[in-house]
Enzyme design. Structure first.
Site, mmCIF file in Angstrom:
data_model
loop_
_atom_site.group_PDB
_atom_site.id
_atom_site.type_symbol
_atom_site.label_atom_id
_atom_site.label_comp_id
_atom_site.label_asym_id
_atom_site.label_seq_id
_atom_site.Cartn_x
_atom_site.Cartn_y
_atom_site.Cartn_z
ATOM 1 C CE LYS A 39 -4.078 -1.598 2.556
ATOM 2 N NZ LYS A 39 -4.750 -1.521 3.864
ATOM 3 C CB THR A 43 7.365 0.344 7.052
ATOM 4 O OG1 THR A 43 7.704 -0.819 6.297
ATOM 5 C CG2 THR A 43 7.524 0.044 8.538
ATOM 6 C CG HIS A 436 5.685 31.715 31.883
ATOM 7 N ND1 HIS A 436 6.456 30.774 32.514
ATOM 8 C CD2 HIS A 436 4.797 32.157 32.805
ATOM 9 C CE1 HIS A 436 6.067 30.660 33.784
ATOM 10 N NE2 HIS A 436 5.056 31.487 33.980
#
Length: 459
Positions: A39, A43, A436
């Site tokens: 396909k 992997t 922050h």
């Protein structure tokens, strides 16, 4: 009579390297044939990165539920529904696959299903079809390796079978403490399995900076993931209920499964490479820095080329070769600038040289390092994670290595790649600030420490 078609590029393999080359070549107006026996996506999409990380996300959710009471959220883990987890994982893969095939089709790339073979310096044969390419790209990827005399059968499995299990194993022995072994061990432990890792080298994730390896080992001990380093596998016995693994030091271990995670080998056998004079070494294709094999107009990309076996490296290779063929003269790829992430809990990320490799290259006295401990980072406190950011620089010179461990630290490797690739000095960050409270702030604190003005650490 065989049917012959002519293309600008014929690509053998449609994994990360092959499909990236196809997409970029299509974008550049070339006529492309993309040959794949399985396909499109290879992997990484179907048996590697994507399903593994979906499994690891489910594992993280299980940990969050278990730890809910620590943040005042009353929750209990009823169990793991593996059929539902697999449906979630497969759903992620199928949506990515659908998107990818649509993208390939939109670039006028001809996808040819079947197992191709190199039959000439400009020819690939797929069944009865002969594909002539002005250029050929070998992108046939890799497979899960085993050890000599250790067949993958029954309860001895690789990551391919592990991702298809319909149960959470009661216990697993993981042979190999590298990236794949550590990730699967982390996921299974979070899902409730008892896990033991057996690694022949002195440390887990042995390619990482030694300080990172030690920190991951500490985290695994805390999570009750057992591991035996400097321990060599001897043999395994199995029956229908489990396995018994013997190591060369005379010890033995019992579990439901043995996961063999000893690395990946290049998928190059019986594809006609040797017959056409392609230079090979231990099954790998040897290419130059332009990824050319030295034979005709044949290039090689991804896992079949010696080096880091990472999907994004293959992707980068594919784009590079398409642009090389188009005459765009792309910049040669520097292997040490490719970012690396291990998606364990905690995550590990790195780019560039670690302390050992930097000292080898520049000399011990010419290297400076700093570590910023995540204990001083607000977001890390909220997430309940330990870890640190470590920077390696040439003395009075640029930053040559970025290393981090902690929750979500894989997301920080992008800035690490930029600072190392652009040979940044700590002073180059003056006037810049990290938002922050974020994990990203830890990178900023490490840079401040390297510049000699740490704010949230003791001098």
């Amino acid at each position: 009579m065989a049917d012959t078609q002519e293309f600008d590029i014929v690509i053998l393999g449609a994994g990360s390297g092959g499909y990236a080359a196809a997409l970029r070549a299509g974008q550049l107006g070339m006529k492309v044939a993309l040959v794949e026996g399985d396909k499109v996506g290879g992997t990484c999409l179907h048996r590697g990165c994507i399903p593994t990380k979906a499994l690891l996300h489910a594992a993280d959710v299980a940990d969050e539920v278990r730890d809910g009471a620590n943040v005042g959220v009353k929750a209990s883990l009823e169990g793991i529904d593996m059929s539902a987890l697999n449906a979630y994982k497969d759903g992620v893969v199928s949506r990515m696959y659908k998107g990818l095939t649509g993208l390939v089709a939109s670039r006028n790339i001809e996808t040819i299903e079947g197992w191709g073979r190199l039959t000439g310096k400009d020819t690939v044969q797929v069944g009865d079809r002969v594909l002539k390419g002005k250029n050929i790209i070998l992108a046939t990827g890799s497979y899960s390796k085993s050890l000599p005399g250790l067949p993958i059968e029954g309860r001895v499995i690789t990551s391919d079978q592990a991702l298809q299990l319909d149960e959470v194993p009661e216990s697993v022995i993981v042979l190999g403490g590298g990236v794949i072994g550590s990730e699967m061990a982390s996921a299974w432990r979070s899902l409730g399995a008892e896990v033991t890792i057996i690694e022949g080298l002195p440390n887990l994730v042995p390619n990482e900076d030694p300080a990172i390896s030690k920190a991951l080992e500490r985290a695994f001990r805390k999570r009750k993931i057992a591991f035996k380093t400097k321990t060599m596998f001897d043999r395994v016995e199995q029956n229908e209920n489990g396995v018994k693994v013997y190591t060369q030091d005379g010890a033995s271990y019992e579990a439901s499964y043995l996961l063999v995670a000893v690395g990946r080998g290049p998928s190059t056998a019986n594809l006609g490479y040797e017959e056409q004079g392609i230079p090979m070494e231990r099954g790998f294709v040897i290419a130059n820095e332009r990824l050319h094999t030295g034979v005709g107009n044949i290039y090689a990309v991804g896992d079949i080329v010696p080096g880091l076996q990472l999907a994004h490296r293959g992707f980068l290779h594919g784009i590079f070769v398409a642009e090389e063929i188009a005459g765009l003269e792309p910049k040669a790829i520097e292997e040490h600038l490719i970012p690396r992430v291990t998606y364990t809990n905690p995550e590990v990320s790195s780019v560039g040289l670690n302390q050992d490799t930097a000292e080898e290259k520049y000399g011990k006295e010419n290297i400076e390092t700093v570590e910023f401990n995540l204990a001083g980072n607000g977001k890390s406190q909220m997430l309940g994670t330990a870890g640190f950011v470590k920077l390696v620089r040439e003395k009075d010179g640029p930053i040559v290595g970025f290393h981090a461990i902690g929750a979500r630290m894989g997301e920080q490797v992008g800035e690490g790649q930029l600072m190392v690739a652009w040979e940044a000095f700590p002073e180059d960050f003056e006037g810049l600030i990290h938002a922050h409270p974020t994990q990203n702030e830890a990178v900023g604190e490490a840079i401040l420490a390297l510049a000699g003005k740490p704010l949230h650490t003791h001098n």
